[in-house]
Design a protein around this motif. Structure first.
Motif, PDB file in Angstrom:
ATOM      1  N   LEU A 183     -36.254  60.789 -30.386  1.00  0.00           N
ATOM      2  CA  LEU A 183     -36.278  61.573 -29.802  1.00  0.00           C
ATOM      3  C   LEU A 183     -35.575  62.688 -28.692  1.00  0.00           C
ATOM      4  O   LEU A 183     -34.864  62.368 -28.634  1.00  0.00           O
ATOM      5  CB  LEU A 183     -37.387  61.447 -28.821  1.00  0.00           C
ATOM      6  N   ILE A 184     -35.570  63.789 -29.471  1.00  0.00           N
ATOM      7  CA  ILE A 184     -34.463  64.829 -28.932  1.00  0.00           C
ATOM      8  C   ILE A 184     -35.306  65.464 -27.499  1.00  0.00           C
ATOM      9  O   ILE A 184     -36.332  65.708 -27.726  1.00  0.00           O
ATOM     10  CB  ILE A 184     -34.782  65.859 -29.352  1.00  0.00           C
ATOM     11  N   THR A 185     -34.129  65.894 -26.525  1.00  0.00           N
ATOM     12  CA  THR A 185     -34.932  66.536 -25.504  1.00  0.00           C
ATOM     13  C   THR A 185     -34.430  67.674 -24.553  1.00  0.00           C
ATOM     14  O   THR A 185     -34.231  68.438 -23.704  1.00  0.00           O
ATOM     15  CB  THR A 185     -34.769  65.173 -23.666  1.00  0.00           C
ATOM     16  N   ASN A 186     -33.234  67.968 -25.748  1.00  0.00           N
ATOM     17  CA  ASN A 186     -32.006  69.028 -25.070  1.00  0.00           C
ATOM     18  C   ASN A 186     -31.438  69.475 -26.456  1.00  0.00           C
ATOM     19  O   ASN A 186     -31.890  68.955 -27.518  1.00  0.00           O
ATOM     20  CB  ASN A 186     -31.396  68.472 -23.991  1.00  0.00           C
ATOM     21  N   ASN A 187     -31.495  70.944 -26.335  1.00  0.00           N
ATOM     22  CA  ASN A 187     -30.843  71.755 -27.711  1.00  0.00           C
ATOM     23  C   ASN A 187     -29.336  71.187 -27.924  1.00  0.00           C
ATOM     24  O   ASN A 187     -28.805  72.017 -28.659  1.00  0.00           O
ATOM     25  CB  ASN A 187     -31.339  73.742 -27.936  1.00  0.00           C
ATOM     26  N   THR A 188     -29.217  70.406 -27.756  1.00  0.00           N
ATOM     27  CA  THR A 188     -27.370  70.755 -27.316  1.00  0.00           C
ATOM     28  C   THR A 188     -27.355  69.412 -28.580  1.00  0.00           C
ATOM     29  O   THR A 188     -25.787  68.611 -28.278  1.00  0.00           O
ATOM     30  CB  THR A 188     -26.704  69.720 -25.732  1.00  0.00           C
ATOM     31  N   ILE A 189     -27.876  68.616 -28.767  1.00  0.00           N
ATOM     32  CA  ILE A 189     -27.981  67.601 -30.130  1.00  0.00           C
ATOM     33  C   ILE A 189     -26.874  68.030 -31.102  1.00  0.00           C
ATOM     34  O   ILE A 189     -27.090  68.773 -31.956  1.00  0.00           O
ATOM     35  CB  ILE A 189     -29.154  66.711 -30.508  1.00  0.00           C
TER      36      ILE A 189
END
Length: 205
Positions: A183-189
């Motif tokens: 689950l991704i919750t920000n765009n810095t992955i």
């Protein structure tokens, strides 16, 4: 960049009779076939969703991986879904072909035919969690975080989705299946960190 710095809040990995949640074994029974593994996981999670038992095996795999994640991090109704695999809906395709290959006993099953598209598993998850969001299903020869990460990050950066449930869900046979959802919750992955996380579990099972 460390895994902690990438802010991956939750992930689930399923393969070879084991279900991992955030790096710890959540449920395991390596002595039973896939159907019994999913039934045991369903009971373990105290899931109340009878339609689960009517799904094809690819959808069960995706559903259970998403269920493990959602029990700790409930999905927002606009959580996007971005999945991929290498076998498409091959398992259901074989069943469908078997039902129509004999002219004397020709009877295509609507219950099987409905699952002859891999993205049906996205629909099952969306119905379960009442998601009204963007979703995509890609076909690759192997899990490639770098191929989907820019898209996932873009969805979040442009505020088209507050989160993205992303990953790999592949079912070919009772002994060849694998799910890796995160689950991704920000765009810095970092795609590299995600690939490393996948490889760590893939290589250990």
């Amino acid at each position: 960049m460390s895994l902690k710095e990438t802010s991956i809040p939750k992930f689930c990995y399923i393969s070879n009779g084991k279900i991992w949640s955030n790096g710890a074994v959540w449920y395991a029974d390596e002595t039973v076939p896939f159907k019994q593994l999913m039934k045991g996981a369903y009971k373990q999670g105290d899931v109340n969703y009878p339609k689960f038992f009517k799904m094809d095996r690819l959808s069960k795999l995706a559903f259970m991986a998403s269920e493990v994640i959602s029990q700790e991090a409930p999905f927002h109704e606009e959580t996007a879904l971005v999945f991929a695999n290498r076998a498409s809906s091959l398992d259901s395709d074989r069943k469908h072909q078997h039902s129509i290959q004999h002219q004397e006993a020709y009877y295509p099953s609507p219950a099987v035919f409905v699952y002859t598209l891999p993205n049906i598993c996205l629909g099952e998850i969306s119905i379960r969690h009442q998601l009204f969001s963007e979703n995509s299903f890609f076909i690759f020869d192997s899990f490639k975080a770098e191929a989907v990460q820019p898209y996932c990050n873009h969805l979040i950066a442009t505020k088209k989705a507050p989160a993205v449930l992303c990953g790999w869900v592949d079912f070919d046979s009772e002994t060849e299946y694998e799910a890796f959802l995160y689950l991704i919750t920000n765009n810095t992955i970092s795609a590299q960190a995600i690939q490393q996380l996948y490889k760590k579990h893939h290589d250990s099972t």
